[in-house]
Write a protein that holds these residues in place. Sequence first.
Motif, PDB file in Angstrom:
ATOM      1  N   PRO A  77      10.020   0.690   5.701  1.00 51.20           N
ATOM      2  CA  PRO A  77       9.809   1.342   6.958  1.00 51.20           C
ATOM      3  C   PRO A  77       9.320   2.705   6.515  1.00 51.20           C
ATOM      4  O   PRO A  77       8.334   2.768   7.592  1.00 51.20           O
ATOM      5  N   ARG A  78       9.435   3.492   5.667  1.00 51.13           N
ATOM      6  CA  ARG A  78       8.383   4.292   5.047  1.00 51.13           C
ATOM      7  C   ARG A  78       6.754   3.813   4.793  1.00 51.13           C
ATOM      8  O   ARG A  78       6.470   4.760   4.129  1.00 51.13           O
ATOM      9  N   ASN A  79       6.244   2.645   4.387  1.00 52.66           N
ATOM     10  CA  ASN A  79       5.281   2.270   3.309  1.00 52.66           C
ATOM     11  C   ASN A  79       4.622   1.397   4.178  1.00 52.66           C
ATOM     12  O   ASN A  79       4.997   0.499   5.373  1.00 52.66           O
ATOM     13  N   GLN A 100      -2.522   2.228   0.268  1.00 58.40           N
ATOM     14  CA  GLN A 100      -1.376   2.141   1.084  1.00 58.40           C
ATOM     15  C   GLN A 100      -0.857   3.504   1.227  1.00 58.40           C
ATOM     16  O   GLN A 100      -0.972   4.499   0.837  1.00 58.40           O
ATOM     17  N   LEU A 101      -0.007   3.358   2.566  1.00 59.82           N
ATOM     18  CA  LEU A 101       0.519   4.682   3.179  1.00 59.82           C
ATOM     19  C   LEU A 101       1.840   5.090   2.948  1.00 59.82           C
ATOM     20  O   LEU A 101       2.379   3.838   3.898  1.00 59.82           O
ATOM     21  N   VAL A 119      -1.222   8.831   0.379  1.00 57.19           N
ATOM     22  CA  VAL A 119      -2.528   8.002   0.366  1.00 57.19           C
ATOM     23  C   VAL A 119      -2.682   7.535  -0.986  1.00 57.19           C
ATOM     24  O   VAL A 119      -2.300   8.301  -1.602  1.00 57.19           O
ATOM     25  N   GLU A 120      -2.575   6.427  -1.551  1.00 55.84           N
ATOM     26  CA  GLU A 120      -2.155   5.985  -2.623  1.00 55.84           C
ATOM     27  C   GLU A 120      -3.179   4.444  -2.384  1.00 55.84           C
ATOM     28  O   GLU A 120      -3.495   3.758  -1.540  1.00 55.84           O
ATOM     29  N   ALA A 121      -4.155   4.379  -3.127  1.00 55.28           N
ATOM     30  CA  ALA A 121      -4.841   2.780  -4.323  1.00 55.28           C
ATOM     31  C   ALA A 121      -6.044   2.374  -2.798  1.00 55.28           C
ATOM     32  O   ALA A 121      -6.074   1.480  -2.979  1.00 55.28           O
ATOM     33  N   VAL A 122      -6.585   3.746  -2.674  1.00 53.21           N
ATOM     34  CA  VAL A 122      -7.216   2.980  -1.697  1.00 53.21           C
ATOM     35  C   VAL A 122      -9.097   2.231  -2.453  1.00 53.21           C
ATOM     36  O   VAL A 122      -9.657   2.991  -2.999  1.00 53.21           O
TER      37      VAL A 122
END
Length: 161
Positions: free
Chosen positions: A61-63, A79-80, A96-99
């Motif tokens: 739930p945190r992703n 990915q947040l 914030v990842e993999a934009v």
Amino acid sequence: MSAPDPTVAFRRARREDVPAIVALLADDTIAVQRDAELAEHAPGDAISDYVRAFEAIDLDPRNFLLVAEQHGTIVGTLQLTYIPSLSRRGSERAQVEAVRVHRDLRGRGLGKRMMEWAIDRARERGCRLVQLTTDKRRTDAHRFYAGLGFESSHEGMKLKL
């Protein structure tokens, strides 16, 4: 620069989106240099590994794994992740990842819209910080994130909310 296409919709990624997301990740020279798995395998070769990772992200739930979809095609992703912390008075921070934006749509505002979406979700959740890291070789990305208000405060970049 042209306006972003209003037909692009944002939604939570689904399992069937995994091959398209992996293709976006693989369409990046720096990521391929850094990630031997992307370089050594076509996305279909190791798809079960990616599906397993997707399922872990999706169940947490945190992703939130975002996709941008245009006319049935995945054209962007990020990915947040919400991280609890004792710093900043015990507030959460958003990572914030993999934009990634499809190469044909870069420079048209889609990346900005995706990042604004992520920042808005972080604010709504009460996060006091949005952070990300970006490869030192990505000078265009550094300008992009700085234009959104991120500061190069550490090895990563942060935005105070």
